[in-house]
Design a protein around this motif. Sequence first.
Motif, PDB file in Angstrom:
ATOM      1  N   ASN A   1      -0.453   8.319  -9.717  1.00 19.70           N
ATOM      2  CA  ASN A   1      -1.789   9.283  -9.509  1.00 19.70           C
ATOM      3  C   ASN A   1      -1.931   9.303  -8.443  1.00 19.70           C
ATOM      4  OD1 ASN A   1      -2.244   7.615 -12.247  1.00 19.70           O
ATOM      5  ND2 ASN A   1      -2.674   5.706 -11.595  1.00 19.70           N
ATOM      6  N   LEU A   2      -1.198   9.212  -7.203  1.00 23.64           N
ATOM      7  CA  LEU A   2      -1.918   9.203  -6.013  1.00 23.64           C
ATOM      8  C   LEU A   2      -1.966  11.385  -6.222  1.00 23.64           C
ATOM      9  CD1 LEU A   2      -0.750   7.180  -3.789  1.00 23.64           C
ATOM     10  CD2 LEU A   2      -2.796   7.394  -4.065  1.00 23.64           C
TER      11      LEU A   2
ATOM     12  N   THR B   1       3.976   4.372 -11.158  1.00 21.93           N
ATOM     13  CA  THR B   1       2.965   4.812 -11.214  1.00 21.93           C
ATOM     14  C   THR B   1       1.988   5.157 -10.565  1.00 21.93           C
ATOM     15  OG1 THR B   1       3.333   3.227 -12.939  1.00 21.93           O
ATOM     16  CG2 THR B   1       0.760   3.904 -12.560  1.00 21.93           C
ATOM     17  N   ALA B   2       1.401   4.534  -9.261  1.00 22.16           N
ATOM     18  CA  ALA B   2       0.653   4.440  -8.213  1.00 22.16           C
ATOM     19  C   ALA B   2       0.986   5.783  -7.710  1.00 22.16           C
ATOM     20  CB  ALA B   2       1.095   3.762  -7.260  1.00 22.16           C
TER      21      ALA B   2
ATOM     22  N   ILE C   1      -0.531  -1.999  -4.379  1.00 25.28           N
ATOM     23  CA  ILE C   1       0.265  -2.718  -5.562  1.00 25.28           C
ATOM     24  C   ILE C   1       0.042  -3.783  -5.362  1.00 25.28           C
ATOM     25  CG2 ILE C   1       2.836  -2.479  -6.484  1.00 25.28           C
ATOM     26  CD1 ILE C   1       2.796   0.640  -4.950  1.00 25.28           C
TER      27      ILE C   1
ATOM     28  N   ASP D   1      -4.231   6.663  -0.903  1.00 26.84           N
ATOM     29  CA  ASP D   1      -3.403   5.559  -0.982  1.00 26.84           C
ATOM     30  C   ASP D   1      -4.091   5.030  -2.139  1.00 26.84           C
ATOM     31  OD1 ASP D   1      -6.379   4.880  -0.141  1.00 26.84           O
ATOM     32  OD2 ASP D   1      -5.110   3.134   1.844  1.00 26.84           O
ATOM     33  N   ALA D   2      -3.262   3.950  -2.751  1.00 23.55           N
ATOM     34  CA  ALA D   2      -2.959   2.426  -3.515  1.00 23.55           C
ATOM     35  C   ALA D   2      -2.880   1.464  -3.120  1.00 23.55           C
ATOM     36  CB  ALA D   2      -2.663   3.888  -5.184  1.00 23.55           C
TER      37      ALA D   2
ATOM     38  N   ARG E   1       0.464  -0.948  -0.142  1.00 21.78           N
ATOM     39  CA  ARG E   1       0.775  -0.104   0.208  1.00 21.78           C
ATOM     40  C   ARG E   1       1.305   1.499   0.154  1.00 21.78           C
ATOM     41  NH1 ARG E   1      -4.016  -0.328   3.436  1.00 21.78           N
ATOM     42  NH2 ARG E   1      -2.535  -0.791   5.010  1.00 21.78           N
ATOM     43  N   ARG E   2       0.615   2.154  -1.537  1.00 24.63           N
ATOM     44  CA  ARG E   2       1.477   3.579  -0.751  1.00 24.63           C
ATOM     45  C   ARG E   2       0.508   4.996  -0.604  1.00 24.63           C
ATOM     46  NH1 ARG E   2       6.215   5.137  -5.329  1.00 24.63           N
ATOM     47  NH2 ARG E   2       7.063   6.473  -3.781  1.00 24.63           N
TER      48      ARG E   2
ATOM     49  N   SER F   1       5.380  -0.529 -10.931  1.00 26.02           N
ATOM     50  CA  SER F   1       3.833   0.053 -10.626  1.00 26.02           C
ATOM     51  C   SER F   1       3.437   0.959  -9.942  1.00 26.02           C
ATOM     52  CB  SER F   1       2.709  -1.258 -10.121  1.00 26.02           C
ATOM     53  OG  SER F   1       3.235  -2.085 -11.003  1.00 26.02           O
ATOM     54  N   GLU F   2       4.529   0.944  -8.450  1.00 27.60           N
ATOM     55  CA  GLU F   2       5.260   1.924  -7.406  1.00 27.60           C
ATOM     56  C   GLU F   2       5.272   2.923  -7.596  1.00 27.60           C
ATOM     57  OE1 GLU F   2       7.259  -1.144  -4.908  1.00 27.60           O
ATOM     58  OE2 GLU F   2       8.162   0.226  -5.426  1.00 27.60           O
TER      59      GLU F   2
END
Length: 162
Positions: A142-143, A138-139, A123, A120-121, A94-95, A135-136
């Motif tokens: 987006n965040l 990109t998250a 992954i 939060d997002a 979770r980021r 992925s981290e």
Amino acid sequence: MKRFIAPVLLALMLPACGLQPLYSGGSKGAVASTLGSIAVEPIQGKSGWLMRNALSDRLGAPQADAAQFRLVVALDDQIEGFGVRADDTVTRERRTLRARYQLISRATGETVLDATAGADAGIDVVSSEYATIASENTALENLTQRVADQIVTRLSLYAGGE
């Protein structure tokens, strides 16, 4: 007859509720003028660079002498692993990106708004380290967009007189 009376009564009561468009007046309105007079201070790190760009895109960049406010943002970017397999490898992360921001008047130096925003997002951690890092990243991108939207919305409410 009753079917027609209720909508008419509701339509007449609507102006009494006090609602008004936030961006009334378009680019010359109070909210747009205030948002256009906010200078975003530099923010440290990669997440700070992304956040400053996202905020600047939404607020516009005022001329150096036209800025009435400065926006100071402090970010907290965390990645937490959860979803552990039997062999103690992480399967999910979770980021979380949290921002504390302060709107400061340049004329008085007074903090006129002090608030927080966050998102939060999730992954998936896969066998490819490259895919997980992508992925981290990109998250994070987006965040920063989501948190920037929250900040600008709150600034708009402040500028509109809440």
